[in-house]
Design an enzyme around this catalytic site. Structure first.
Site, PDB file in Angstrom:
ATOM      1  N   ARG A  32       0.696  -0.965   0.035  1.00 11.52           N
ATOM      2  CA  ARG A  32      -0.103  -0.010   0.065  1.00 11.52           C
ATOM      3  C   ARG A  32       0.872   1.163  -0.127  1.00 11.52           C
ATOM      4  NH1 ARG A  32      -2.313   1.528   3.734  1.00 11.52           N
ATOM      5  NH2 ARG A  32      -1.076   0.516   5.508  1.00 11.52           N
TER       6      ARG A  32
ATOM      7  N   LYS B  67      -8.543  -2.642   0.207  1.00 12.28           N
ATOM      8  CA  LYS B  67      -8.531  -2.035   1.334  1.00 12.28           C
ATOM      9  C   LYS B  67      -9.180  -0.517   1.368  1.00 12.28           C
ATOM     10  CE  LYS B  67      -6.541  -4.600   4.177  1.00 12.28           C
ATOM     11  NZ  LYS B  67      -6.864  -5.249   5.298  1.00 12.28           N
TER      12      LYS B  67
ATOM     13  N   HIS C  62     -10.778  -5.300  11.694  1.00 13.30           N
ATOM     14  CA  HIS C  62      -9.871  -5.628  10.656  1.00 13.30           C
ATOM     15  C   HIS C  62      -9.388  -7.199  11.725  1.00 13.30           C
ATOM     16  CE1 HIS C  62      -5.509  -5.791   9.412  1.00 13.30           C
ATOM     17  NE2 HIS C  62      -6.153  -6.360   8.521  1.00 13.30           N
TER      18      HIS C  62
ATOM     19  N   SER D 227       0.097  -7.106  10.273  1.00 11.74           N
ATOM     20  CA  SER D 227       0.758  -8.017   9.508  1.00 11.74           C
ATOM     21  C   SER D 227       2.064  -8.524  10.143  1.00 11.74           C
ATOM     22  CB  SER D 227       1.264  -7.018   8.486  1.00 11.74           C
ATOM     23  OG  SER D 227       2.126  -7.889   7.296  1.00 11.74           O
TER      24      SER D 227
ATOM     25  N   LYS E 241      -2.133 -13.663  12.093  1.00 10.64           N
ATOM     26  CA  LYS E 241      -3.522 -13.847  11.963  1.00 10.64           C
ATOM     27  C   LYS E 241      -4.254 -14.788  10.994  1.00 10.64           C
ATOM     28  CE  LYS E 241      -5.440 -10.043  10.323  1.00 10.64           C
ATOM     29  NZ  LYS E 241      -6.162 -10.618   9.028  1.00 10.64           N
ATOM     30  N   THR E 242      -3.781 -14.675   9.797  1.00 10.43           N
ATOM     31  CA  THR E 242      -4.123 -15.680   8.724  1.00 10.43           C
ATOM     32  C   THR E 242      -3.896 -17.362   9.239  1.00 10.43           C
ATOM     33  OG1 THR E 242      -4.269 -14.015   7.174  1.00 10.43           O
ATOM     34  CG2 THR E 242      -4.185 -16.195   6.313  1.00 10.43           C
TER      35      THR E 242
ATOM     36  N   ASP F  51     -10.035 -11.449   6.943  1.00 11.29           N
ATOM     37  CA  ASP F  51      -9.673 -10.331   7.090  1.00 11.29           C
ATOM     38  C   ASP F  51     -10.411  -9.125   7.695  1.00 11.29           C
ATOM     39  OD1 ASP F  51      -6.993  -9.052   7.015  1.00 11.29           O
ATOM     40  OD2 ASP F  51      -7.764  -7.699   5.296  1.00 11.29           O
TER      41      ASP F  51
ATOM     42  N   ARG G 275       2.127 -12.208  -1.823  1.00  7.53           N
ATOM     43  CA  ARG G 275       0.630 -12.327  -1.546  1.00  7.53           C
ATOM     44  C   ARG G 275       0.004 -13.276  -2.564  1.00  7.53           C
ATOM     45  NH1 ARG G 275      -1.877  -9.905   3.087  1.00  7.53           N
ATOM     46  NH2 ARG G 275      -0.517  -8.119   3.592  1.00  7.53           N
TER      47      ARG G 275
END
Length: 528
Positions: free
Chosen positions: A53, A194, A213, A231, A235-236, A250, A314
């Site tokens: 980003r 996003k 989030h 990040s 989490k994932t 997400d 990604r």
């Protein structure tokens, strides 16, 4: 099916491809030279200069309808409508005689809070990304589809930076009155995702819905859990559990009916992806998946350890590429919330329980660490704070979201735990990172309600409650100080991090005293 884009003043385009299948979009992307295929059929694209980003290039158009609701500052940048209009005209002119790809779909699995979206782009792989990441429409949906927000993405069109009233060649402009997001100068696909989620995070609080989030999943007992984390915190990885159905990866909303997913897919980090530890993600990377900036050999075999283009590699795939999912995208009111932090200083407990006030404090703080390799220029660990564990996407004051969180914790008697997936024994570069099996064991006990009969002890400075035991985890590591040979060095490191928490929290100004007191308190700290 024909489409009329005249309401956006988009005219004189060459061809328009609307709602094509993933297979057709992959074919067109290949024919147009936009990417190549991996050995398992995933479409690999390289996003060039922008591999993440571009926060300094995202602007919100300052309009009377929203100007008093936005948390303006270094994160939410403002531009005047005149600048947007000039850029919009330039983009319209750029699109003349070009092929256009269109995806119609939705953000939000619960019908009463769903936002219909239209993504208009110049690349086939962008349309494929939108198809895989957002919620896909049925044939019946398309018969009467009216977009509530439009994204126009033109990565090959670059602005003139300061001459256009912007900061660089890249731009992400959100116009709430016109319901348009304009993206240009960057090929990074996360900007599409996003920016739309930022819109949802602004619209939902006024409906009494907490946008989050976070990841969400459901256990065999039907109980819903949430996972918050920046990040690199896991989490994932930790929410993709073979023993639990994944609701979403997400972004979610929490309303009186429960939790609902914004997405129709996952956008997982793939750097150092491990087939054994993260097999759900690994197996999801196949035909239809979009891989960003992943290096492959001559046979198309990805090398997930190679970060030559970026550490932010990604994979974007539809959620049904994961075997164990909740297809509705909806769960009940969560019984457990997990806040994840990767503490590189080695001072945060591996797991601790939070009061409602402490949960609001740590939610507003959104702490984790950056270490070498995550961003250019970072050598030593750095503490980083991102309000609500997603500050760049939360357009309102963090206190608005924290208030909603506190109300919902109270109403549904939700338990909140802070889990450190980072380091112990001296911190990054000296100690060891906490083993993933230990982290999984601690989270499993929390989700199964097994800590309810365990004795807890308060950390002397962070004031979080540490369990004295946890099945499958060595007792001595539950208090992080026990893992340090030099206890005084631990005291100093803990005091230093606590000071960073306190300094960061000053930016929130007037906050309830109960919440402030739930944070670290250095004056209570005594060296032992």
């Amino acid at each position: 099916m024909s489409i009329d884009l005249s309401y956006l003043n988009i005219k004189e385009y060459k061809n328009v491809y609307k709602n094509l299948s993933p297979a057709k979009l992959v074919q067109l992307a290949m024919e147009r030279g936009e990417g190549c295929l991996s050995n398992k059929g995933a479409l690999i694209v390289n996003t060039g200069k922008y591999t993440g980003r571009s926060p300094k290039d995202r602007f919100i158009v300052n309009q009377d309808s929203i100007k008093d609701k936005i948390n303006w500052g270094s994160v939410n940048l403002s531009i005047e409508e005149e600048i947007f209009d000039k850029m919009y005209d330039k983009v319209l002119n750029y699109l003349k005689n070009k092929d256009i790809f269109v995806f119609d779909g939705f953000v939000g699995a619960l019908k009463e809070y769903t936002l219909p979206i239209r993504v208009i782009c110049e690349k086939a792989y962008e349309a494929l990304f939108a198809n895989q990441l957002f919620r896909r429409p049925t044939v019946e949906d398309l018969q009467s589809f009216i977009p509530g927000f439009n994204v126009i993405a033109v990565p090959d069109f670059k602005s003139q930076g300061k001459a256009d009233g912007l900061n660089s060649e890249a731009f992400i402009l959100i116009n709430f009155d016109k319901k348009i997001i304009l993206i240009g100068g960057t090929q990074y696909l996360g900007e599409i995702k996003k920016s739309l989620f930022s819109v949802m995070n602004f619209l939902l609080p006024e409906k009494g819905v907490l946008p989050m989030h976070c990841s969400a999943n459901i256990g065999k007992d039907g109980k819903t859990s949430l996972f918050f984390g920046l990040s690199g915190t896991g989490k994932t990885t930790l929410s993709a559990d073979s023993e639990r159905k994944l609701i979403g990866d997400d972004e979610h909303g929490w309303c009186d009916k429960g939790v609902f997913n914004f997405e129709g897919g996952c956008y997982a980090k793939t750097i150092r992806l491990d087939k054994e530890k993260e097999h759900e993600i690994y197996n999801a990377i196949r035909f239809g998946t979009v891989l960003e900036n992943v290096v492959t050999d001559e046979y198309g075999v990805p090398d997930y350890n190679d970060g030559r283009y970026t550490e932010n590699t990604r994979g974007a795939y539809p959620i049904d590429y994961i075997d164990n999912i909740e297809k509705s995208g909806v769960g009940g009111n969560p019984e457990t919330i997990i806040f994840l932090t990767a503490d590189a200083f080695g001072v945060m407990p591996p797991i601790s329980k939070l009061s409602k006030e402490a949960a609001m404090y740590h939610f507003m703080s959104g702490y984790t660490s950056k270490v070498s390799g995550t961003e250019r220029g970072i050598v030593d660990p750095e503490a980083t704070f991102s309000s609500c564990f997603g500050e760049p996407f939360m357009l309102m004051n963090p206190a608005v979201y924290a208030k909603l969180l506190g109300e919902k914790i109270d109403k549904h008697n939700t338990e909140v735990y802070l889990v450190n997936t980072g380091w112990l024994s001296g911190g990054y570069g000296k100690g060891d990172r906490i083993n993933l099996p230990y982290t999984r064991a601690m989270i499993r006990e929390a989700l199964n309600g097994k800590f309810k009969n365990i004795e807890f002890v308060e950390h002397p400075i962070f004031k979080v409650m540490m369990p004295k035991e946890c099945p499958g985890v060595p007792k001595e590591m539950l208090d992080p100080k026990n893992t340090w040979t030099d206890k005084q060095a631990y005291d100093a490191a803990a005091k230093e991090l606590a000071a960073k928490f306190n300094e960061n929290f000053k930016k929130f100004g007037s906050v309830s005293e109960d919440i402030v007191k739930a944070g670290p308190e250095i004056r209570r700290f005594t060296c032992i």
